[in-house]
Design a protein around this motif. Structure first.
Motif, PDB file in Angstrom:
ATOM      1  N   UNK A 130       0.831  -1.207   0.000  1.00  0.00           N
ATOM      2  CA  UNK A 130       0.000   0.000   0.000  1.00  0.00           C
ATOM      3  C   UNK A 130       0.867   1.260   0.000  1.00  0.00           C
ATOM      4  N   UNK A 131       1.821   1.305   0.921  1.00  0.00           N
ATOM      5  CA  UNK A 131       2.520   2.572   1.157  1.00  0.00           C
ATOM      6  C   UNK A 131       3.703   2.830   0.234  1.00  0.00           C
ATOM      7  N   UNK A 132       4.360   1.779  -0.235  1.00  0.00           N
ATOM      8  CA  UNK A 132       5.532   2.022  -1.080  1.00  0.00           C
ATOM      9  C   UNK A 132       5.172   2.782  -2.359  1.00  0.00           C
ATOM     10  N   UNK A 133       4.117   2.403  -3.088  1.00  0.00           N
ATOM     11  CA  UNK A 133       3.755   3.186  -4.277  1.00  0.00           C
ATOM     12  C   UNK A 133       3.370   4.628  -3.944  1.00  0.00           C
ATOM     13  N   UNK A 134       2.742   4.830  -2.795  1.00  0.00           N
ATOM     14  CA  UNK A 134       2.374   6.183  -2.390  1.00  0.00           C
ATOM     15  C   UNK A 134       3.623   7.027  -2.162  1.00  0.00           C
ATOM     16  N   UNK A 135       4.597   6.452  -1.468  1.00  0.00           N
ATOM     17  CA  UNK A 135       5.832   7.186  -1.197  1.00  0.00           C
ATOM     18  C   UNK A 135       6.620   7.435  -2.477  1.00  0.00           C
ATOM     19  N   UNK A 136       6.646   6.447  -3.352  1.00  0.00           N
ATOM     20  CA  UNK A 136       7.424   6.579  -4.583  1.00  0.00           C
ATOM     21  C   UNK A 136       6.817   7.584  -5.553  1.00  0.00           C
ATOM     22  N   UNK A 137       5.544   7.925  -5.354  1.00  0.00           N
ATOM     23  CA  UNK A 137       4.893   8.915  -6.215  1.00  0.00           C
ATOM     24  C   UNK A 137       5.300  10.339  -5.860  1.00  0.00           C
ATOM     25  N   UNK A 138       5.959  10.510  -4.704  1.00  0.00           N
ATOM     26  CA  UNK A 138       6.403  11.829  -4.278  1.00  0.00           C
ATOM     27  C   UNK A 138       7.834  12.067  -4.736  1.00  0.00           C
ATOM     28  N   UNK A 139       8.196  13.336  -4.859  1.00  0.00           N
ATOM     29  CA  UNK A 139       9.540  13.671  -5.322  1.00  0.00           C
ATOM     30  C   UNK A 139       9.902  15.068  -4.838  1.00  0.00           C
ATOM     31  N   UNK A 140      11.072  15.535  -5.243  1.00  0.00           N
ATOM     32  CA  UNK A 140      11.536  16.841  -4.776  1.00  0.00           C
ATOM     33  C   UNK A 140      10.566  17.958  -5.147  1.00  0.00           C
ATOM     34  N   UNK A 141       9.941  17.847  -6.305  1.00  0.00           N
ATOM     35  CA  UNK A 141       9.000  18.887  -6.731  1.00  0.00           C
ATOM     36  C   UNK A 141       7.746  18.897  -5.875  1.00  0.00           C
ATOM     37  N   UNK A 142       7.157  17.721  -5.622  1.00  0.00           N
ATOM     38  CA  UNK A 142       5.954  17.671  -4.787  1.00  0.00           C
ATOM     39  C   UNK A 142       6.277  18.096  -3.358  1.00  0.00           C
ATOM     40  N   UNK A 143       7.444  17.717  -2.855  1.00  0.00           N
ATOM     41  CA  UNK A 143       7.835  18.149  -1.516  1.00  0.00           C
ATOM     42  C   UNK A 143       7.835  19.674  -1.424  1.00  0.00           C
ATOM     43  N   UNK A 144       8.386  20.310  -2.424  1.00  0.00           N
ATOM     44  CA  UNK A 144       8.535  21.764  -2.402  1.00  0.00           C
ATOM     45  C   UNK A 144       7.200  22.478  -2.549  1.00  0.00           C
ATOM     46  N   UNK A 145       6.375  22.031  -3.488  1.00  0.00           N
ATOM     47  CA  UNK A 145       5.082  22.696  -3.668  1.00  0.00           C
ATOM     48  C   UNK A 145       4.182  22.493  -2.453  1.00  0.00           C
ATOM     49  N   UNK A 146       4.241  21.298  -1.862  1.00  0.00           N
ATOM     50  CA  UNK A 146       3.453  21.058  -0.657  1.00  0.00           C
ATOM     51  C   UNK A 146       3.937  21.931   0.492  1.00  0.00           C
ATOM     52  N   UNK A 147       5.248  22.022   0.650  1.00  0.00           N
ATOM     53  CA  UNK A 147       5.807  22.830   1.733  1.00  0.00           C
ATOM     54  C   UNK A 147       5.321  24.276   1.642  1.00  0.00           C
ATOM     55  N   UNK A 148       5.369  24.847   0.452  1.00  0.00           N
ATOM     56  CA  UNK A 148       4.927  26.229   0.282  1.00  0.00           C
ATOM     57  C   UNK A 148       3.441  26.377   0.608  1.00  0.00           C
TER      58      UNK A 148
END
Length: 289
Positions: A130-148
């Motif tokens: 369940x969780x591995x595909x969810x985690x692998x779908x995230x990346x540096x770009x999603x981290x940054x846009x979410x953070x903002x």
């Protein structure tokens, strides 16, 4: 992924007296039997489920803050099992110490929290599937846009002080996201803390540690003993890079296993978890003053 060695470390680090069979049957009730201590001077808090608009959708989050007044905002990035009762407990405890805390569901693009059923644990193949595909779908770009987006949300809340810096904490896969959050909004993020964070230093061109020159935050990096054994140079790279950029940073290896700070975990180590918590409060008290 920072949990890839989970199985081989379980026998060495799981809680004393717990068998592998018992761990496999660990229920949410058993996990929550470990209640985090409540400080004698704990503040009364208000809790709510909130939705935060991001460039990619609507993120479901848990927002908890002191009932009266405004306080420094904090973003909490959970581990690979996502937003669940254990992380609500962590967020509430931090709020009782005088912070307005947003605990996020990093997997909101695919699933609302909780993303795993009660009692799920990473040792089970079904949970990992369940969780591995969810985690692998995230990346540096999603981290940054979410953070903002999450920083912007906090700055619209009456419970968040606009004159004090924001802090952020991350566990396991949340560690790299903490660093990207500090780099994404350097004028607002004044402190970051990672607990058994995975992938803080890599050989990739987007390694989180390469962002340190763009940060203005004080850092606390609590490293798991077994993570350090596999990557003994990472802590030194972090120390050197923070030092070269004149950012205060505490990077320490704890005598505990990856995952030791999360209540209910089979490797939860209360003594070392409380020591890490005390260092978090000290870091925030200084950096977010």
């Amino acid at each position: 992924m920072c949990d890839e060695h989970f199985e081989e470390d379980l026998a060495k680090y799981m809680r004393p007296g717990m068998t592998r069979r018992q761990f496999g049957a660990l229920s949410v009730g058993a996990g929550m039997a470990i209640l985090l201590p409540r400080a004698a001077d704990a503040l009364d808090v208000a809790e709510s489920e909130v939705t935060v608009k991001t460039p990619d959708g609507q993120a479901d989050c848990y927002f908890v803050h002191p009932s009266r007044g405004s306080y420094p905002g904090v973003i909490v990035w959970p581990d690979i099992l996502g937003l669940r009762p254990e992380f609500r407990q962590i967020g509430k405890r931090l709020a009782e110490s005088g912070y307005s805390v947003l605990v996020v569901n990093p997997f909101y693009r695919q699933k609302h929290a909780p993303v795993v059923p009660p009692g799920a644990n990473f040792a089970d193949t079904a949970t990992r599937n369940i969780v591995m595909p969810l985690a692998q779908a995230l990346n540096a770009t999603t981290h940054t846009t979410d953070a903002k987006a999450f920083v912007a949300f906090l700055d619209t809340q009456a419970a968040v002080s606009k004159t004090r810096k924001i802090g952020t904490t991350g566990y396991c896969m949340g560690g790299p996201i903490v660093m990207r959050t500090a780099a994404a909004v350097p004028t607002r993020v004044g402190a970051g803390a990672t607990f058994h964070g995975g992938g803080l230093v890599t050989q990739a061109g987007d390694s989180p540690h390469l962002l340190i020159p763009t940060m203005k935050a004080q850092f606390l990096c609590c490293v798991a003993e077994n993570d350090d054994q596999r990557e003994p140079d990472s802590k030194n790279v972090l120390k050197d890079t923070f030092g070269k950029n004149k950012l205060p940073a505490e990077v320490e290896v704890y005598k505990a296993a990856h995952g030791w700070c999360v209540p209910g975990s089979a490797v939860y180590n209360e003594g070392e978890a409380e020591r890490a918590w005390s260092r978090l409060l000290a870091t925030f008290s200084k950096a977010l003053a």
